[in-house]
Design an enzyme around this catalytic site. Structure first.
Site: not given
Ligand code: VGL
Ligand code: ZN
Length: 184
Positions: A13, A55, A57, A74, A99, A137
């Site tokens: 990340d 990350d 989202h 974020h 993810k 993470c």
């Protein structure tokens, strides 16, 4: 046959939103870029696989405070904040693991992804891990790697913590050690 372990590098990340100026900035998060670039070059030059997790989202997820979770918005898919840090090395041999696409927190790069399967297919025995953030993470990725049966080297200079609570960094390092990771 060589008795060296088959290794892979997991870069967790290293995205704009986790770096200074980002939506969920990790203090001095950008300092991981230089040591990680050295590792990326070392692994690739030896023909060892490199994975970057991100990350990734949706706009609405229970991971965000606005929908019942913990965090400011974020790393929304397709935004500049979700892009990797511009100075992080890129290379066509590097594979990206996305993810956090659902409502779960999915802190670990193994959670809801096929990373363990891909590593096993390549007969990887040991993973080296760095990135952001140490206390979320990175820690969860390290602990899951150990649970999946991989040896783990956690590269302390190549990770930084969010530290919502003072001491979270130290505690995360201790937890990784206790779980069986070697801190290097
Ligand atoms: C992370 C908080 C929320 C991380 C991701 O990458 O450590 N932390 N989402
Ligand atoms: Zn997140």
């Amino acid at each position: 046959m060589s008795n060296e372990k088959k290794r892979a590098l997991i870069v967790v990340d290293v995205q704009n939103d986790f770096c200074p100026g980002g939506a969920l900035a990790v203090p001095r998060g950008d300092e991981v870029v230089a040591p990680l670039n050295n590792l990326i070059e070392e692994f690739l030059s030896r023909g060892e696989p490199v994975y970057k997790s991100r990350d990734w989202h949706p706009q609405r997820t229970k991971h965000f405070a606005a929908y019942g979770g913990t965090w400011p918005v974020h790393c929304v898919q397709g935004t500049q904040g979700a892009e990797f840090h511009p100075e992080l090395s890129d290379d066509p041999r590097i594979e990206t693991i996305s993810k956090g696409m659902g409502d779960e927190d999915n802190y670990s790069a193994f959670d809801g992804t096929d990373l363990a399967k891909r590593l096993r297919e390549q007969a990887i025995e040991e993973v080296w891990v760095g990135g952001l953030a140490t206390d979320y993470c990175v820690k969860n990725t390290v602990l899951d790697a150990l649970k999946e049966g991989f040896k783990v080297k956690a590269v302390e200079e190549a990770m930084r913590a969010v530290e919502l609570q003072p001491g979270d960094n130290e505690r995360a390092i201790e937890e990784m050690k206790r779980g069986g990771a070697e801190i290097v």
